[in-house]
Write a protein that holds these residues in place. Structure first.
Motif: not given
Ligand SMILES: NC(=O)c1ccc[n+]([C@@H]2O[C@H](COP(=O)([O-])OP(=O)(O)OC[C@H]3O[C@@H](n4cnc5c(N)ncnc54)[C@H](O)[C@@H]3O)[C@@H](O)[C@H]2O)c1
Ligand SMILES: [Zn+2]
Ligand SMILES: [Zn+2]
Length: 377
Positions: A98-106, A112-116
């Protein structure tokens, strides 16, 4: 550094894997950790059905690849910018990068972070790099930002959670996938409350953790369903109030009759279409079917739409048990310390690299729970 790893060169090879040997154990090169990464010595890695699905080619992956996504180990080196863990610390790995910054992470949904997801599809670490190579220089892909069927792994800082050193590392390893997924489906996704009824369909490493969590949550009625009678016996010993053998046409009717119309919550942890159909069929009016099983990437399941509406049914997915690892691993380890997540019971065997292909034959037969690879034993 040079180390041993089990490299998967081809997906979809025929069984028995003991003969076709989809994974080849060889010496590979592992680069040192870059910024935001760390090197861990893998103490134990569990053989999960998702690894088997990769071997079977249920989901295509970039090849060659080192799989293995459930584990724990000891930090040996940290890359630039990693200041909150140090060599010697113990960690559990996290398979959903996970990226920690996207709308799902926050919003507390790093699972479900799509960046990951994008890095996973590319066979890279979430830092956008690959650290594994064959000795001839060919790059080797990472699996889920991890690649744990190896003596060591370079992973992103976010792909691991630090834990107390008194927890045996081969119990801790199981928390990396089966516990977060199974217990998380019950406690986070379903938010099961004391006194409720629940069914678990599919009693492997993931399903048994769902069962343990249902017992821990104080469920009144716990129905366990599997196609393997031996798994039903274990489920009964471990707190199921009712067990049913799946695989015959009467199973759904038997469960519905015994539970006066089905269960309010049904957790599907088998990863097959028939299991999901059964799970829907034994969910009561107004109830939720929660699926953590991962079938073939193209699998489709149908349901009666009008009854979904008029009976207020819901069908939900649960990925990594809807866990926020930094929040949930300490909670789940707390339950473990109090004896409520007895993962030790799930360890069928400890294996070494030379048994890894055979290990997936046993998992495919359904005759084992968790086999733990000890790559440095
Ligand atoms: N959602 C996630 O984040 C996540 C994480 C890990 C694993 N998974 C998936 O969860 C599933 C279970 O993983 P596991 O490692 O526990 O697998 P496993 O092979 O140990 O267990 C699967 C169990 O399902 C049973 N089963 C098979 N068909 C059935 C049917 N029709 N009805 C009832 N039971 C049936 C098998 O006998 C076996 O006991 C797999 O699909 C895996 O890919 C999902
Ligand atoms: Zn898994
Ligand atoms: Zn994100």
């Amino acid at each position: 550094m040079r180390m041993k790893a089990a490299v998967l060169f081809e997906q979809g090879k025929p069984r028995p894997y003991a003969t076709s040997r989809p994974m080849v154990v060889e010496e590979v090169e592992l680069d040192p950790p870059g910024p935001g990464e760390m090197l861990i010595e893998v103490a134990a890695a569990g053989l999960c059905h998702s690894d088997l699905s990769t071997i079977e080619n249920q989901r295509p992956r970039p090849l060659p690849i080192v799989i293995g996504h459930e584990g724990a180990g000891i930090v040996r080196e940290v890359g630039a910018g990693v200041t909150d863990v140090k060599p010697g610390d113990h960690v559990i790995t996290v398979f959903a990068p996970s990226c920690g910054n996207c709308r799902y992470c926050v919003r507390g949904r790093p699972n479900i972070c799509p960046t990951g997801n994008a890095f996973r599809a590319a066979g890279q670490l979430p830092t956008g790099t690959r650290r594994l190579r064959r000795l001839d220089g060919t790059p080797i892909n990472h699996n889920s930002g991890l690649s744990l069927f190896a003596q060591y792994a370079v992973v992103a800082r976010r792909s691991a959670v630090k834990i107390d050193k008194d927890i045996p590392l081969d119990d801790a390893a199981i928390f990396g996938c089966a516990v977060m997924t199974g217990a998380g489906a019950v406690l986070n996704t379903a938010r099961l409350e004391a006194g409720e009824g629940v069914a678990v369909v599919g009693l492997g490493g993931v399903g048994m953790n769902a069962l343990f969590a249902a017992v821990a949550a104080g469920a009144e009625r716990i129905v366990a369903v599997d196609t393997n009678p031996r798994k039903l016996e274990l489920a009964k010993q471990w707190g199921a109030t009712d067990v049913f053998l799946a695989g015959n046409e009467d199973c759904a009717a038997q469960v519905r009759e015994a539970t006066e119309g089905g269960l309010d919550t049904v957790i599907e942890t088998a990863g097959t279409v028939p299991a999901m159909q059964l799970a829907i069929a034994i969910t009561a009016r107004g109830g939720s079917t929660i699926s953590a099983g991962l079938p073939n990437i193209n699998a489709q399941v149908s349901y009666l739409h009008a009854s979904m509406v008029s009976e207020e049914r819901s069908i939900r997915g649960s990925y990594m048990g809807s866990c926020v690892p930094e929040r949930d691993l300490p909670r789940l380890l707390g339950l473990y310390r109090r004896g409520k997540l007895p993962v030790d019971r799930l360890k069928t065997s400890h294996i070494t690299f030379d048994q890894i292909n055979e290990g997936f034959d046993l998992l495919s037969d359904g005759s084992v729970l968790r086999q733990m690879l000890r790559p440095n034993a």
